[in-house]
Design a protein around this motif. Structure first.
Motif, PDB file in Angstrom:
ATOM      1  N   PRO A 145      45.085  38.320  45.653  1.00  0.00           N
ATOM      2  CA  PRO A 145      44.990  39.351  46.692  1.00  0.00           C
ATOM      3  C   PRO A 145      44.001  39.004  47.797  1.00  0.00           C
ATOM      4  N   HIS A 146      43.077  38.076  47.537  1.00  0.00           N
ATOM      5  CA  HIS A 146      42.104  37.698  48.558  1.00  0.00           C
ATOM      6  C   HIS A 146      42.708  36.775  49.607  1.00  0.00           C
ATOM      7  N   PHE A 151      43.937  45.815  47.765  1.00  0.00           N
ATOM      8  CA  PHE A 151      43.425  45.422  46.459  1.00  0.00           C
ATOM      9  C   PHE A 151      43.798  46.518  45.464  1.00  0.00           C
ATOM     10  N   GLU A 167      40.896  44.036  40.094  1.00  0.00           N
ATOM     11  CA  GLU A 167      40.244  42.798  40.542  1.00  0.00           C
ATOM     12  C   GLU A 167      39.349  43.055  41.750  1.00  0.00           C
ATOM     13  N   PHE A 168      38.235  42.359  41.769  1.00  0.00           N
ATOM     14  CA  PHE A 168      37.233  42.396  42.846  1.00  0.00           C
ATOM     15  C   PHE A 168      36.532  43.750  42.887  1.00  0.00           C
TER      16      PHE A 168
END
Length: 464
Positions: free
Chosen positions: A123-124, A455, A463-464
């Motif tokens: 996703p980044h 995200f 995540e993150f």
């Protein structure tokens, strides 16, 4: 030299023709020979990239530039040349290229198609792909259009709390907010959690809706809306559910269910009109690559009035349809996705408001109808997605509201402020909730909610 965004070049190419300019962005692809190279550059300001022409004879750093990997960040100085006879309307002939940030050889987004499932693993980085450039541009413009719509009608934008002590929907699917050490939670003498010692001095949760707070302001400003995050601790792994999402929730005083439906229909048309003007290239890409027929479907919605049918009539249509549904339609039960799609795609062939639902399957705050069985509620169903909007006329009668508390097993003391709104100058009012991600799914043709959130937060994944 001041940097020029690529979107500005697409708007005013003639102004920059045959002049030296500076652009910057990320390398999408590189093709090269011993003498010439072509670099596709995107800076995120618009959907289309810029073609940069590299010539070994005139570019001192030619070998270093063509050796760059996809994903590298560079700034380019060069002369803009109009090319109306070519596929692209112009190109930049580079005289200098500066590396702003190199990209490693194992950069995962090469010039080929990647599945949405694969892109979900990063996703980044996935925002650099064409698909997500299109999706999140549409999402951004859609958010602007919503604010523009309500602002143009004099609505007051209210920022409602993220942390709350009330369960607006009464489903109990809320995330706790606490400063307690999980290994050392204070207990009362009876063995229950002692929330008196917590940060707020009482149990607190993440909000599932800003509606109740918005209603308070509607009783002062008449027309208000809130647009912010909501949270549901619903352990669902479907393509339509997320634990964190955004909600658009207007509230209108001196209004009934008909006014509520008119507002929702007008808002959706306003959004579509804006997107057709602001996101033409993105919609064309999504129509071609993600959802064939998307633009035609959206244009049909923008051009035809929405249908209206009561819940009881809808159940009758489903039961008489002759269709073999996986879940038979029965009065008193909720509509399944297959029912919603049948009504919108086969019966009405357009969006449809389903009104007057059984009170047993709707929230406590919805106004009871005179039949004693149904409430003044509406769901807006749209082709391809199903439910998009849920709303109602709110119960303004104090005695009926107290009955609803009892029926739903709610503690009236927890909703004292809500009852006060009826005691102190209450009036008929209505509102609705629009799941923003559901709307973006509908507008882009994306089938999974995880692909319209930057995200995503879903069961088992944060995540993150």
């Amino acid at each position: 030299m001041k940097r020029v965004e690529i979107s500005e070049l697409y708007r005013n190419a003639a102004q920059y023709a045959d002049t030296e300019i500076c652009v910057a962005g990320w390398v999408r692809s590189i093709r090269s020979s011993n003498r010439f190279g072509f670099l596709s550059l995107s800076d995120g300001s618009c959907f289309d990239p810029l073609q940069v022409v590299l010539e070994a004879e005139s570019l001192a750093e030619y070998d270093a530039v063509v050796a760059q990997n996809v994903g590298a960040a560079v700034s380019v100085t060069g002369k803009l040349t109009l090319t109306p006879q070519a596929q692209q309307p112009f190109e930049l002939h580079a005289v200098a290229v500066k590396s702003e940030g190199e990209s490693a050889p194992d950069y995962p987004l090469q010039k080929k198609r990647h599945t949405l499932e694969f892109l979900r693993t990063m996703p980044h980085l996935r925002a650099r792909t064409n698909t997500f450039q299109a999706v999140f541009r549409v999402r951004s413009e859609c958010a602007f259009a919503i604010h523009d719509f309500f602002h143009s009608r004099g609505f007051v934008y209210v920022h409602t709390p993220i942390i709350t002590t009330n369960d607006c929907e009464g489903a109990g699917e809320m995330f706790r907010v606490t400063t307690f050490d999980p290994a050392n939670v204070p207990l009362t003498d009876e063995g229950a959690v002692d929330y008196n010692k917590d940060f707020f001095g009482r149990a607190a949760m993440l909000t599932v809706s800003g509606q109740l707070a918005a209603e308070c302001f509607a009783m002062a400003f008449s027309n208000v809306y809130t647009f912010g995050p909501a949270f549901r601790a619903e352990n669902s792994n479907t393509a339509r559910h997320a634990a964190e999402f955004w909600m658009v929730e207007p509230e209108i005083a001196f209004a009934d269910l008909a006014d509520d439906m008119e507002l929702a229909e007008d808002m959706l048309r306003h959004i579509l009109k804006h997107l057709f003007a602001a996101c033409q290239r993105e919609l064309e890409f999504l129509d071609a690559r993600i959802c064939p027929g998307l633009i035609a479907r959206l244009e049909a919605v923008a051009g035809a009035p929405f249908a209206r049918v009561s819940y009881t009539e809808a159940i009758g249509l489903l039961q008489k349809s002759g269709e073999r549904f996986a879940y038979p339609a029965e009065w008193g039960g909720d509509l399944a996705t297959e029912h919603e799609r049948y009504l919108t795609e086969k019966v009405f062939e357009r969006p449809v408001f389903v009104t007057d639902w059984p009170q047993e399957i709707k929230a406590f705050y919805m106004r009871q109808n005179d039949d004693g069985r149904t409430v003044a509620a509406m769901d807006l169903l749209v082709p391809g997605v199903g439910e998009l909007v849920g709303g109602s006329q709110r119960e303004e009668r104090t005695d009926r509201l107290r009955q609803a508390y009892e029926r739903c097993g709610l503690n009236p003391e927890s909703y004292g402020f809500y009852t006060d709104l009826r005691r102190f100058g209450g009036t008929k009012h209505a509102g609705f909730g629009l799941g923003f991600e559901r709307l973006v799914m509908y507008l882009t043709g994306i089938a999974n909610i995880r692909d319209v959130e930057a995200f995503p937060r879903t069961a088992g994944s944060a995540e993150f």
